[in-house]
Design a protein around this motif. Structure first.
Motif, PDB file in Angstrom:
ATOM      1  N   ASP A 119       0.823  -1.209   0.000  1.00  0.00           N
ATOM      2  CA  ASP A 119       0.000   0.000   0.000  1.00  0.00           C
ATOM      3  C   ASP A 119       0.857   1.258   0.000  1.00  0.00           C
ATOM      4  OD1 ASP A 119      -2.687   0.298  -0.335  1.00  0.00           O
ATOM      5  OD2 ASP A 119      -3.076   0.816   1.750  1.00  0.00           O
ATOM      6  N   VAL A 120       1.989   1.215   0.699  1.00  0.00           N
ATOM      7  CA  VAL A 120       2.888   2.372   0.711  1.00  0.00           C
ATOM      8  C   VAL A 120       3.303   2.722  -0.711  1.00  0.00           C
ATOM      9  CG1 VAL A 120       5.211   3.125   1.343  1.00  0.00           C
ATOM     10  CG2 VAL A 120       3.743   2.071   3.067  1.00  0.00           C
ATOM     11  N   ALA A 121       3.731   1.711  -1.463  1.00  0.00           N
ATOM     12  CA  ALA A 121       4.183   1.945  -2.832  1.00  0.00           C
ATOM     13  C   ALA A 121       3.066   2.494  -3.710  1.00  0.00           C
ATOM     14  CB  ALA A 121       4.724   0.641  -3.422  1.00  0.00           C
ATOM     15  N   GLU A 122       1.882   1.918  -3.560  1.00  0.00           N
ATOM     16  CA  GLU A 122       0.789   2.270  -4.469  1.00  0.00           C
ATOM     17  C   GLU A 122       0.231   3.663  -4.182  1.00  0.00           C
ATOM     18  OE1 GLU A 122      -1.328  -1.155  -3.415  1.00  0.00           O
ATOM     19  OE2 GLU A 122      -0.314  -2.457  -4.856  1.00  0.00           O
ATOM     20  N   VAL A 123       0.061   3.978  -2.904  1.00  0.00           N
ATOM     21  CA  VAL A 123      -0.472   5.291  -2.543  1.00  0.00           C
ATOM     22  C   VAL A 123       0.538   6.385  -2.858  1.00  0.00           C
ATOM     23  CG1 VAL A 123      -1.227   6.739  -0.618  1.00  0.00           C
ATOM     24  CG2 VAL A 123      -2.050   4.387  -0.810  1.00  0.00           C
ATOM     25  N   ILE A 124       1.810   6.152  -2.553  1.00  0.00           N
ATOM     26  CA  ILE A 124       2.837   7.150  -2.863  1.00  0.00           C
ATOM     27  C   ILE A 124       2.944   7.362  -4.369  1.00  0.00           C
ATOM     28  CG2 ILE A 124       5.329   7.578  -2.837  1.00  0.00           C
ATOM     29  CD1 ILE A 124       5.444   6.422  -0.057  1.00  0.00           C
ATOM     30  N   GLY A 125       2.858   6.279  -5.126  1.00  0.00           N
ATOM     31  CA  GLY A 125       2.919   6.411  -6.580  1.00  0.00           C
ATOM     32  C   GLY A 125       1.779   7.260  -7.118  1.00  0.00           C
ATOM     33  N   GLY A 126       0.566   7.027  -6.620  1.00  0.00           N
ATOM     34  CA  GLY A 126      -0.565   7.844  -7.046  1.00  0.00           C
ATOM     35  C   GLY A 126      -0.386   9.298  -6.646  1.00  0.00           C
ATOM     36  N   ALA A 127       0.161   9.536  -5.444  1.00  0.00           N
ATOM     37  CA  ALA A 127       0.382  10.903  -4.971  1.00  0.00           C
ATOM     38  C   ALA A 127       1.399  11.634  -5.850  1.00  0.00           C
ATOM     39  CB  ALA A 127       0.855  10.876  -3.522  1.00  0.00           C
ATOM     40  N   ILE A 128       2.474  10.934  -6.222  1.00  0.00           N
ATOM     41  CA  ILE A 128       3.481  11.542  -7.101  1.00  0.00           C
ATOM     42  C   ILE A 128       2.861  11.907  -8.443  1.00  0.00           C
ATOM     43  CG2 ILE A 128       5.620  11.120  -8.365  1.00  0.00           C
ATOM     44  CD1 ILE A 128       6.514   9.336  -6.051  1.00  0.00           C
ATOM     45  N   ALA A 129       2.046  11.002  -8.986  1.00  0.00           N
ATOM     46  CA  ALA A 129       1.419  11.253 -10.285  1.00  0.00           C
ATOM     47  C   ALA A 129       0.504  12.472 -10.221  1.00  0.00           C
ATOM     48  CB  ALA A 129       0.641  10.023 -10.731  1.00  0.00           C
ATOM     49  N   LEU A 130      -0.290  12.594  -9.161  1.00  0.00           N
ATOM     50  CA  LEU A 130      -1.193  13.742  -9.028  1.00  0.00           C
ATOM     51  C   LEU A 130      -0.409  15.044  -8.869  1.00  0.00           C
ATOM     52  CD1 LEU A 130      -3.947  12.172  -6.734  1.00  0.00           C
ATOM     53  CD2 LEU A 130      -4.223  12.933  -9.116  1.00  0.00           C
ATOM     54  N   GLN A 131       0.729  14.969  -8.208  1.00  0.00           N
ATOM     55  CA  GLN A 131       1.559  16.164  -8.087  1.00  0.00           C
ATOM     56  C   GLN A 131       2.149  16.561  -9.439  1.00  0.00           C
ATOM     57  OE1 GLN A 131       5.531  16.141  -6.036  1.00  0.00           O
ATOM     58  NE2 GLN A 131       4.527  17.605  -4.653  1.00  0.00           N
ATOM     59  N   LEU A 132       2.621  15.572 -10.202  1.00  0.00           N
ATOM     60  CA  LEU A 132       3.188  15.864 -11.516  1.00  0.00           C
ATOM     61  C   LEU A 132       2.138  16.430 -12.467  1.00  0.00           C
ATOM     62  CD1 LEU A 132       5.413  12.678 -12.035  1.00  0.00           C
ATOM     63  CD2 LEU A 132       6.163  14.975 -11.379  1.00  0.00           C
ATOM     64  N   LEU A 133       0.919  15.895 -12.402  1.00  0.00           N
ATOM     65  CA  LEU A 133      -0.123  16.305 -13.346  1.00  0.00           C
ATOM     66  C   LEU A 133      -0.830  17.597 -12.931  1.00  0.00           C
ATOM     67  CD1 LEU A 133      -1.714  12.809 -14.047  1.00  0.00           C
ATOM     68  CD2 LEU A 133      -0.492  14.222 -15.708  1.00  0.00           C
ATOM     69  N   PHE A 134      -1.085  17.760 -11.625  1.00  0.00           N
ATOM     70  CA  PHE A 134      -1.932  18.869 -11.173  1.00  0.00           C
ATOM     71  C   PHE A 134      -1.285  19.733 -10.086  1.00  0.00           C
ATOM     72  CE2 PHE A 134      -4.731  15.224 -12.257  1.00  0.00           C
ATOM     73  CZ  PHE A 134      -5.269  15.742 -13.426  1.00  0.00           C
ATOM     74  N   GLY A 135      -0.057  19.418  -9.676  1.00  0.00           N
ATOM     75  CA  GLY A 135       0.595  20.198  -8.641  1.00  0.00           C
ATOM     76  C   GLY A 135       0.027  19.981  -7.252  1.00  0.00           C
ATOM     77  N   LEU A 136      -0.708  18.883  -7.065  1.00  0.00           N
ATOM     78  CA  LEU A 136      -1.333  18.600  -5.773  1.00  0.00           C
ATOM     79  C   LEU A 136      -0.262  18.202  -4.749  1.00  0.00           C
ATOM     80  CD1 LEU A 136      -4.365  18.531  -4.910  1.00  0.00           C
ATOM     81  CD2 LEU A 136      -4.250  16.044  -5.161  1.00  0.00           C
ATOM     82  N   PRO A 137      -0.298  18.731  -3.525  1.00  0.00           N
ATOM     83  CA  PRO A 137       0.660  18.306  -2.493  1.00  0.00           C
ATOM     84  C   PRO A 137       0.609  16.789  -2.288  1.00  0.00           C
ATOM     85  CG  PRO A 137      -0.523  20.250  -1.760  1.00  0.00           C
ATOM     86  CD  PRO A 137      -1.186  19.802  -3.032  1.00  0.00           C
ATOM     87  N   LEU A 138       1.757  16.202  -1.965  1.00  0.00           N
ATOM     88  CA  LEU A 138       1.842  14.751  -1.882  1.00  0.00           C
ATOM     89  C   LEU A 138       0.872  14.150  -0.877  1.00  0.00           C
ATOM     90  CD1 LEU A 138       5.707  14.188  -2.143  1.00  0.00           C
ATOM     91  CD2 LEU A 138       3.979  13.597  -3.837  1.00  0.00           C
ATOM     92  N   VAL A 139       0.719  14.783   0.284  1.00  0.00           N
ATOM     93  CA  VAL A 139      -0.175  14.229   1.306  1.00  0.00           C
ATOM     94  C   VAL A 139      -1.606  14.196   0.791  1.00  0.00           C
ATOM     95  CG1 VAL A 139      -1.135  14.555   3.603  1.00  0.00           C
ATOM     96  CG2 VAL A 139       1.302  14.908   3.224  1.00  0.00           C
ATOM     97  N   TRP A 140      -2.042  15.272   0.164  1.00  0.00           N
ATOM     98  CA  TRP A 140      -3.398  15.305  -0.381  1.00  0.00           C
ATOM     99  C   TRP A 140      -3.547  14.332  -1.540  1.00  0.00           C
ATOM    100  CZ3 TRP A 140      -7.218  17.069   2.265  1.00  0.00           C
ATOM    101  CH2 TRP A 140      -7.006  18.086   3.206  1.00  0.00           C
ATOM    102  N   GLY A 141      -2.501  14.199  -2.333  1.00  0.00           N
ATOM    103  CA  GLY A 141      -2.542  13.232  -3.430  1.00  0.00           C
ATOM    104  C   GLY A 141      -2.676  11.816  -2.923  1.00  0.00           C
ATOM    105  N   GLY A 142      -1.985  11.500  -1.816  1.00  0.00           N
ATOM    106  CA  GLY A 142      -2.111  10.174  -1.209  1.00  0.00           C
ATOM    107  C   GLY A 142      -3.520   9.918  -0.715  1.00  0.00           C
ATOM    108  N   ALA A 143      -4.134  10.945  -0.104  1.00  0.00           N
ATOM    109  CA  ALA A 143      -5.504  10.790   0.395  1.00  0.00           C
ATOM    110  C   ALA A 143      -6.488  10.588  -0.761  1.00  0.00           C
ATOM    111  CB  ALA A 143      -5.885  12.019   1.217  1.00  0.00           C
ATOM    112  N   VAL A 144      -6.298  11.345  -1.841  1.00  0.00           N
ATOM    113  CA  VAL A 144      -7.177  11.192  -3.007  1.00  0.00           C
ATOM    114  C   VAL A 144      -7.034   9.796  -3.602  1.00  0.00           C
ATOM    115  CG1 VAL A 144      -7.575  11.959  -5.383  1.00  0.00           C
ATOM    116  CG2 VAL A 144      -7.254  13.645  -3.565  1.00  0.00           C
ATOM    117  N   THR A 145      -5.807   9.313  -3.715  1.00  0.00           N
ATOM    118  CA  THR A 145      -5.579   7.967  -4.247  1.00  0.00           C
ATOM    119  C   THR A 145      -6.290   6.914  -3.410  1.00  0.00           C
ATOM    120  OG1 THR A 145      -3.400   8.637  -5.101  1.00  0.00           O
ATOM    121  CG2 THR A 145      -3.807   6.267  -4.852  1.00  0.00           C
TER     122      THR A 145
END
Length: 422
Positions: A119-145
């Motif tokens: 889960d660590v890998a998958e949530v962090i990966g989604g958070a990184i992608a959301l940050q790259l695409l939309f500039g979303l902070p990593l913590v919020w990106g992890g929650a959205v994922t």
């Protein structure tokens, strides 16, 4: 471990030899369970491990990716076979086979820790992608994922396995396009690829990445999940077992071919375009380098593929975690509660500003240590005639499974020694 013969007193009913045959011309639509389980082989941990391997060592570790996918084919087929023949998942069989409560709880604990590392890998990966695409902070990106993955699990709960499979297969298509497109834009060196098929290492760093690739490819939670996926889809299917097994081999072969091709493509993309480029040891750095070298379209497709990877794989990981708990402890907790608990480690890492790519790679190393605990029991159980009857493993299959298990244990042992010596 103890097991029951099919039909013996106290045994859970199995499908071996007890299912009425269906019409000979009935078509078996099997594609689905292996593709869902195969998402585990396309998660952000794979992306991080393969991108890092290609950027740091060029084509050196191509052979590791190929070997890992060959092992994965055997492992996933055995897991699917166990679910089809017994009508039970691997955690359920283990829960009934491990007699001592303390041993069963200990086994569950290591499996649960492995699921959390996933889960660590998958949530962090989604958070990184959301940050790259939309500039979303990593913590919020992890929650959205995590929230989106919960929605996908609700689809599985309310609409059944088939609908869930269609959704995941759609995400797999997005993943494949996102990660493979760059290879066609900037093809790798044929000589480099050929050289990368020769088994070798270059120091403990390459060995660490090899263990990470294996942990990201032959994933313990996929072993647990596949048997449950086939049980859920075909538990009441009247098709004779031999026909289902033949169809399963095609399902697993197609799924592993897709996963293997995408994983190799990720490593080749990095080896051909990122080797020696500063900052490409992180996913954000790799994205920036791809943007500068191959253009915004390829970089955006890469980020979209990473996002689809995180969303799909975290859903399958949560499904596997729930099955592990149910099978070993005969306990189920609400999906929302489980999702909230399992996301905590990933959000803590993101909140503490840990290097997300390094966390991804190290999580895959943790997964590699969990592989023997899932793979060895799987090989042992599927070789037992008392459990699978005439569908038990052939001697060659058991030998190959044992060899794969031994190789993984030895590799992990070498990894510990090399890291301790540094």
């Amino acid at each position: 471990m103890a097991s029951h013969a099919p039909g013996a007193p106290g045994a859970t009913p199995t499908r071996a030899g007890g299912r009425a045959p269906s019409p000979s011309r009935r078509r078996v639509w099997m594609l689905g369970p292996a593709l869902v389980a195969g998402v585990a082989y396309l998660d952000p941990g794979n992306v991080a491990s393969n991108m890092t391997a290609g950027a740091k060592y060029g084509y050196l570790l191509v052979w590791v990716v190929v070997l890992a996918n060959l092992i994965a084919w055997l492992v996933q087929y055995l897991s699917a076979k166990l679910g089809l023949v017994t009508g039970r998942s691997l955690p359920e069989v283990l829960g009934q086979s491990i007699r001592r409560p303390w041993a069963r709880r200990t086994y569950w604990l290591q499996a649960e820790l492995v699921a959390m590392a996933t889960d660590v890998a998958e949530v962090i990966g989604g958070a990184i992608a959301l940050q790259l695409l939309f500039g979303l902070p990593l913590v919020w990106g992890g929650a959205v994922t995590a929230l989106v993955s919960l929605g996908l699990l609700v689809v599985q709960t309310r609409h059944g396995a088939r609908t869930f499979e269609f959704v995941i297969i759609g995400l797999v298509a997005v993943i494949a396009v996102g990660f493979v497109a760059g290879v066609f834009v900037a093809p790798p060196s044929a000589a480099g690829v050929a050289g990368g098929l020769v088994p070798r290492f270059e120091g403990s760093g390459s060995l660490l990445l090899a263990a990470s690739i294996l942990g990201a490819t032959v994933m313990p939670h996929a072993i647990y999940a596949h048997s449950a996926l086939t049980r859920d889809r075909f538990g009441a299917d009247p098709t004779p077992i031999p026909r289902l097994l033949r169809a399963t081999r095609w399902d697993v072969s197609i799924s592993m071919l897709i996963a293997g091709a995408v994983n190799v493509a990720i490593l080749l993309l990095a080896a051909a375009n990122l080797a020696g480029v500063a900052g490409t040891d992180t996913l954000a750095g790799a994205y920036a380098a791809l943007h500068d070298d191959l253009g915004p379209v390829v970089a955006t497709l890469f980020a979209v593929g990473l996002l689809a990877s995180g969303l799909a794989s975290t859903s399958v990981g949560a499904y596997a975690g729930a099955e592990i708990m149910h099978g070993l402890l005969c306990t189920r907790i609400p999906l929302l509660v489980r999702r909230l608990v399992s996301i905590i480690p990933a959000l803590l890492l993101l909140g503490l500003d840990a290097d997300p790519t390094q966390a991804l790679v190290l999580s895959q190393v943790v997964l590699s240590f969990g592989i023997p605990f899932a793979l060895i029991p799987l090989v042992v159980l599927t070789s037992r005639g008392t459990l699978l009857g005439r569908f038990r493993n052939r001697v060659t299959t058991t030998v190959l499974g044992a060899a794969a298990s031994l190789a993984l244990v030895v590799l992990n042992g070498m990894l510990v020694l090399l890291l301790a010596a540094e």
